[in-house]
Design a protein around this motif. Structure first.
Motif, PDB file in Angstrom:
ATOM      1  N   CYS A   1       0.856  -1.189   0.000  1.00 56.30           N
ATOM      2  CA  CYS A   1       0.000   0.000   0.000  1.00 56.30           C
ATOM      3  C   CYS A   1       0.896   1.244   0.000  1.00 56.30           C
TER       4      CYS A   1
ATOM      5  N   CYS B   1      -7.033   2.363   3.731  1.00 56.45           N
ATOM      6  CA  CYS B   1      -6.402   3.631   3.344  1.00 56.45           C
ATOM      7  C   CYS B   1      -7.140   4.364   2.226  1.00 56.45           C
TER       8      CYS B   1
ATOM      9  N   CYS C   1      -4.656   0.068   0.108  1.00 56.03           N
ATOM     10  CA  CYS C   1      -5.421  -0.986   0.771  1.00 56.03           C
ATOM     11  C   CYS C   1      -6.797  -0.425   1.146  1.00 56.03           C
TER      12      CYS C   1
HETATM   13 ZN   LIG Z   1      -2.844   1.130   3.420  1.00 57.13          ZN
END
Ligand SMILES: [Zn+2]
Length: 256
Positions: free
Chosen positions: A156, A185, A182
């Motif tokens: 990520c 996020c 991800c």
């Molecule tokens: Zn993330």
């Protein structure tokens, strides 16, 4: 200046008046270079009909004193890559790659890795049973890596958590930020490309390690589809414009 000799791949040519051609090559020793080929249109003897797109030539050119384009003096054929030019889909893929090289590299800066990559891809594309789609993904991944724009596909880009340590199977790609986010996020739901975990792995295999080994990787149909869609958005986004040849390629694929 004494004449310069180098292997070179022809990227494009345009007519200049009734007799001359202006040709852009991607050369091994000097990188991108634009040359004037005098009398190349009418005199078949002068360059014996070998000044064709994607052909690899040994060229000799000289640079005039003062202003003006350098002039192509001699050219001899290393590889004609005839099969590419006889097949419209192969030609479309080769044109897209040539346009990326043309637009993304500066005149007079040698990039041996890019020369080797394009030469290799053309050699593979010229084989009768090859198709362009996988080679195009291979080219784009390597091209981005060499140019320093490789998309972040292994972790990520916000929290740095590696993909291998996550349970989720599909990841959102943020073009602007240059890689995957991800689920915790990413904010919002729209505007992302989705890539499955398997596709991420296969793209990374293609991007790294030995080129010949990478070229032998057969992508799954999902990876081929997701990878094509993602890269043909990611690469133009970071290039800053839509290559003309990409539009043509996409129209051609739609028609098939
Ligand atoms: Zn993330």
């Amino acid at each position: 200046m004494p004449p310069v000799s180098t292997p070179a791949i022809m990227l494009r040519r345009i007519a200049y008046g009734d007799f001359d051609l202006i040709i852009t090559f991607f050369s091994l020793n000097i990188g991108k270079i634009t040359l004037m080929a005098k009398n190349a249109i009418n005199s078949k003897k002068r360059f014996a009909g070998i000044l064709e797109p994607f052909s690899v030539l040994q060229i000799v050119y000289s640079t005039p004193k003062g202003k003006g384009l350098s002039v192509l003096q001699e050219a001899s054929l290393i590889q004609p890559f005839t099969f590419i030019r006889q097949n419209i889909t192969k030609t479309a893929y080769a044109s897209y790659m040539a346009e990326l090289l043309h637009d993304w590299t500066e005149e007079g800066h040698s990039h041996e890795a890019l020369f080797d990559l394009f030469f290799y891809i053309l050699r593979e594309l010229d084989k009768p049973d090859s198709t362009g789609a996988e080679l195009s993904i291979l080219f784009q991944m390597r091209f981005m890596a060499i140019s320093g724009f490789q998309p972040g596909l292994s972790a990520c880009i916000a929290c740095r958590k590696p993909v291998d340590q996550m349970d989720q199977q599909v990841f959102a790609m943020d073009l602007k930020k240059g890689g995957l986010l991800c689920d915790p996020c990413r904010s919002g739901t729209g505007g992302f490309f989705s890539l499955s975990k398997g596709t991420l792995k296969q793209l990374l295999w293609m991007a790294g390690g030995d080129l010949k080994k990478a070229a032998r990787i057969r992508l799954t149909s999902l990876a081929l589809e997701e990878g094509t869609r993602f890269l043909e958005a990611f690469v133009p986004f970071h290039l800053g414009r839509e290559p003309k040849s990409l539009k043509f390629l996409q129209q051609l694929r739609k028609g098939n």
